[in-house]
Design a protein around this motif. Structure first.
Motif, PDB file in Angstrom:
ATOM      1  N   GLY A 158      28.278 -63.186  30.369  1.00 55.78           N
ATOM      2  CA  GLY A 158      29.602 -62.754  29.906  1.00 55.78           C
ATOM      3  C   GLY A 158      30.566 -62.441  31.047  1.00 55.78           C
ATOM      4  O   GLY A 158      31.581 -61.783  30.846  1.00 55.78           O
ATOM      5  N   GLY A 209      31.535 -64.969  33.328  1.00 56.82           N
ATOM      6  CA  GLY A 209      32.127 -66.226  33.811  1.00 56.82           C
ATOM      7  C   GLY A 209      31.189 -67.075  34.661  1.00 56.82           C
ATOM      8  O   GLY A 209      31.535 -68.193  35.048  1.00 56.82           O
ATOM      9  N   ASN A 266      23.446 -69.811  18.458  1.00 57.92           N
ATOM     10  CA  ASN A 266      23.723 -69.403  19.838  1.00 57.92           C
ATOM     11  C   ASN A 266      25.226 -69.515  20.122  1.00 57.92           C
ATOM     12  O   ASN A 266      25.700 -70.431  20.778  1.00 57.92           O
ATOM     13  N   THR A 275      30.051 -70.429  32.942  1.00 56.58           N
ATOM     14  CA  THR A 275      31.125 -71.424  32.965  1.00 56.58           C
ATOM     15  C   THR A 275      31.200 -72.088  34.342  1.00 56.58           C
ATOM     16  O   THR A 275      31.265 -73.322  34.455  1.00 56.58           O
ATOM     17  N   LYS A 282      34.687 -74.475  25.042  1.00 54.67           N
ATOM     18  CA  LYS A 282      35.768 -74.132  25.976  1.00 54.67           C
ATOM     19  C   LYS A 282      35.891 -75.198  27.074  1.00 54.67           C
ATOM     20  O   LYS A 282      36.988 -75.532  27.504  1.00 54.67           O
ATOM     21  N   ALA A 308      26.643 -69.788  23.802  1.00 52.92           N
ATOM     22  CA  ALA A 308      26.543 -71.101  24.429  1.00 52.92           C
ATOM     23  C   ALA A 308      27.553 -72.063  23.789  1.00 52.92           C
ATOM     24  O   ALA A 308      28.244 -72.817  24.491  1.00 52.92           O
ATOM     25  N   ASN A 324      30.389 -71.392  22.382  1.00 52.01           N
ATOM     26  CA  ASN A 324      31.748 -71.070  22.851  1.00 52.01           C
ATOM     27  C   ASN A 324      31.993 -71.625  24.250  1.00 52.01           C
ATOM     28  O   ASN A 324      33.055 -72.160  24.547  1.00 52.01           O
ATOM     29  N   LEU A 325      30.976 -71.475  25.089  1.00 52.20           N
ATOM     30  CA  LEU A 325      31.119 -71.967  26.466  1.00 52.20           C
ATOM     31  C   LEU A 325      31.367 -73.482  26.484  1.00 52.20           C
ATOM     32  O   LEU A 325      32.305 -73.969  27.107  1.00 52.20           O
TER      33      LEU A 325
HETATM   34  C1  LIG Z   1      24.961 -69.297  27.298  1.00 50.08           C
HETATM   35  C2  LIG Z   1      25.118 -68.795  28.714  1.00 50.08           C
HETATM   36  C3  LIG Z   1      24.698 -69.853  29.703  1.00 50.08           C
HETATM   37  C4  LIG Z   1      26.615 -68.476  28.935  1.00 50.08           C
HETATM   38  O1  LIG Z   1      26.804 -68.017  30.257  1.00 50.08           O
HETATM   39  P1  LIG Z   1      27.685 -66.742  30.526  1.00 50.08           P
HETATM   40  O2  LIG Z   1      27.749 -66.536  31.986  1.00 50.08           O
HETATM   41  O3  LIG Z   1      27.165 -65.641  29.703  1.00 50.08           O
HETATM   42  O4  LIG Z   1      29.075 -67.241  29.928  1.00 50.08           O
HETATM   43  P2  LIG Z   1      30.535 -66.977  30.510  1.00 50.08           P
HETATM   44  O5  LIG Z   1      30.662 -65.550  30.927  1.00 50.08           O
HETATM   45  O6  LIG Z   1      30.865 -68.016  31.524  1.00 50.08           O
HETATM   46  O7  LIG Z   1      31.395 -67.189  29.213  1.00 50.08           O
HETATM   47  C5  LIG Z   1      31.689 -68.467  28.737  1.00 50.08           C
HETATM   48  C6  LIG Z   1      32.233 -68.393  27.343  1.00 50.08           C
HETATM   49  O8  LIG Z   1      31.152 -68.039  26.510  1.00 50.08           O
HETATM   50  C7  LIG Z   1      31.641 -67.201  25.496  1.00 50.08           C
HETATM   51  N1  LIG Z   1      30.974 -65.910  25.590  1.00 50.08           N
HETATM   52  C8  LIG Z   1      30.580 -65.212  26.677  1.00 50.08           C
HETATM   53  N2  LIG Z   1      29.984 -64.052  26.302  1.00 50.08           N
HETATM   54  C9  LIG Z   1      30.024 -64.053  24.954  1.00 50.08           C
HETATM   55  C10 LIG Z   1      29.574 -63.161  23.970  1.00 50.08           C
HETATM   56  N3  LIG Z   1      28.962 -61.995  24.282  1.00 50.08           N
HETATM   57  N4  LIG Z   1      29.740 -63.500  22.662  1.00 50.08           N
HETATM   58  C11 LIG Z   1      30.348 -64.664  22.311  1.00 50.08           C
HETATM   59  N5  LIG Z   1      30.817 -65.549  23.204  1.00 50.08           N
HETATM   60  C12 LIG Z   1      30.649 -65.244  24.499  1.00 50.08           C
HETATM   61  C13 LIG Z   1      33.120 -67.082  25.661  1.00 50.08           C
HETATM   62  O9  LIG Z   1      33.783 -68.088  24.926  1.00 50.08           O
HETATM   63  C14 LIG Z   1      33.305 -67.324  27.109  1.00 50.08           C
HETATM   64  O10 LIG Z   1      34.548 -67.805  27.387  1.00 50.08           O
HETATM   65  P3  LIG Z   1      35.722 -66.740  27.795  1.00 50.08           P
HETATM   66  O11 LIG Z   1      35.192 -65.961  28.957  1.00 50.08           O
HETATM   67  O12 LIG Z   1      36.884 -67.606  28.115  1.00 50.08           O
HETATM   68  O13 LIG Z   1      35.908 -65.887  26.587  1.00 50.08           O
HETATM   69  C15 LIG Z   1      24.341 -67.489  28.969  1.00 50.08           C
HETATM   70  O14 LIG Z   1      24.784 -66.526  28.069  1.00 50.08           O
HETATM   71  C16 LIG Z   1      22.833 -67.656  28.859  1.00 50.08           C
HETATM   72  O15 LIG Z   1      22.180 -68.002  29.845  1.00 50.08           O
HETATM   73  N6  LIG Z   1      22.270 -67.395  27.655  1.00 50.08           N
HETATM   74  C17 LIG Z   1      20.818 -67.448  27.436  1.00 50.08           C
HETATM   75  C18 LIG Z   1      20.234 -68.856  27.527  1.00 50.08           C
HETATM   76  C19 LIG Z   1      21.030 -69.861  26.763  1.00 50.08           C
HETATM   77  O16 LIG Z   1      21.465 -69.627  25.646  1.00 50.08           O
HETATM   78  N7  LIG Z   1      21.209 -71.037  27.391  1.00 50.08           N
HETATM   79  C20 LIG Z   1      21.956 -72.138  26.812  1.00 50.08           C
HETATM   80  C21 LIG Z   1      21.088 -72.954  25.942  1.00 50.08           C
HETATM   81  S1  LIG Z   1      21.978 -74.376  25.398  1.00 50.08           S
END
Ligand SMILES: CC(C)(COP(=O)(O)OP(=O)(O)OC[C@H]1O[C@@H](n2cnc3c(N)ncnc32)[C@H](O)[C@@H]1OP(=O)(O)O)[C@@H](O)C(=O)NCCC(=O)NCCS
Length: 193
Positions: free
Chosen positions: A113, A115, A145, A118, A154, A148, A150-151
Motif C-alpha cells: 500500500g 506504491g 484480490n 506499482t 491502474k 492486486a 486495482n494495481l
Molecule cells: C498486490 C500487491 C503486489 C500490490 O502491491 P502494493 O505495493 O501493496 O501496491 P501499491 O501500494 O503500489 O498500490 C497499487 C494500487 O493497488 C491498490 N491498493 C493498494 N493498497 C490497497 C488496499 N489496501 N486496498 C485496495 N486497493 C489497494 C490501489 O489501487 C493502489 O493504487 P493507488 O495507490 O493509486 O490507490 C501487494 O499487495 C502484494 O504483494 N500482495 C500479496 C500477494 C499478491 O496478491 N500478489 C499478486 C498476485 S496476482
C-alpha cells in the motif's frame, strides 16, 4: 548512473539465501498472503519447502529477483532491506516463439500500500519488453484480490477473460481474472509520459 536493476525507490537483486531467506520464508508462511498469491493447497511451509520454492522459481523463471527498498533518502530504511520478490516466468517449453511471460509479485504486508508494488511491476514490464523482447505479459488474479486487481487496472492491463469458479476459498468458489499487457500498448504508454 542508474543500473538496469533499480527503479526510483527500489533495487532488484539475485536471491541470496543468507540475506533473503527470512523474507521469502515470511511471505511463504503468511497464510493470507499465501492464499492470495498462490493456487497451491495451503499447507504449512517448512524451511525445506521455501528452499524448494526458491530453487524451482529460479529454474522456471527468466527473471526472479528480490525487491530491496533503497535506503537513500528514505526514512523507512536505515539500510537497504528486502521487501518482497518479483518474477517473470519462462515461456512454456517449445512455446518460445509466442513470447509470452507471466509476472508474479509478492510484497511483505508491512510494505504494501506504499506504491512499491506499482513501481516493481512497471520495472518488470520494461524488463520484459525492452530487455527480453516479450510480446505479452500476463497474469491471473483471484477475483477476491482487490489490491492486486486495482494495481493492474491502474497500470492499464487489459482484462482478457475469467476462469469461472476456479478458486475455492472460505466455503465458495471465486473466479480468476486473466489480465495482459501487450508490448505495443506498453510502448504507447511510454510515448505519452
Ligand atoms: C498486490 C500487491 C503486489 C500490490 O502491491 P502494493 O505495493 O501493496 O501496491 P501499491 O501500494 O503500489 O498500490 C497499487 C494500487 O493497488 C491498490 N491498493 C493498494 N493498497 C490497497 C488496499 N489496501 N486496498 C485496495 N486497493 C489497494 C490501489 O489501487 C493502489 O493504487 P493507488 O495507490 O493509486 O490507490 C501487494 O499487495 C502484494 O504483494 N500482495 C500479496 C500477494 C499478491 O496478491 N500478489 C499478486 C498476485 S496476482
Amino acid at each position: 548512473m542508474s543500473s538496469m536493476f533499480e527503479s526510483d525507490k527500489l533495487s532488484y537483486r539475485a536471491y541470496e539465501p543468507l540475506n533473503d531467506f527470512d523474507t521469502l520464508h515470511a511471505i511463504r508462511t503468511n497464510a493470507d498472503a499465501f492464499r492470495q498469491a498462490y493456487w497451491d493447497d495451503p499447507v504449512p511451509q517448512s524451511v525445506e519447502d521455501t528452499n524448494a520454492f526458491a530453487t524451482r522459481v529460479r529454474s522456471k523463471y527468466i527473471l526472479f529477483v528480490i525487491i530491496y527498498l533503497k535506503s537513500l533518502d528514505h526514512e523507512e530504511a536505515k539500510k537497504d532491506n528486502p521487501i518482497g520478490y518479483i518474477g517473470l516466468s519462462k515461456p512454456e517449453e517449445m512455446q518460445t516463439m509466442h513470447r509470452n511471460t507471466r509476472v508474479s509479485i509478492n510484497i511483505v504486508p508491512n510494505y504494501q500500500g506504499k506504491g512499491y508494488g506499482t513501481e516493481a511491476i512497471q520495472w518488470s514490464l520494461g524488463w520484459a519488453f525492452r530487455v527480453y523482447g516479450m510480446h505479452r505479459v500476463m497474469l491471473r488474479v483471484h477475483e477476491r484480490n482487490q489490491k492486486a486487481l486495482n494495481l493492474y487496472r491502474k497500470l492499464e492491463f487489459q482484462e482478457e477473460g475469467i476462469w469461472r469458479e476456479h478458486f475455492w476459498y472460505e466455503g465458495r468458489f471465486w473466479g480468476c481474472i486473466q489480465l495482459g499487457m501487450l508490448d505495443r500498448k506498453w510502448e504507447e504508454k511510454q510515448m505519452v509520459k
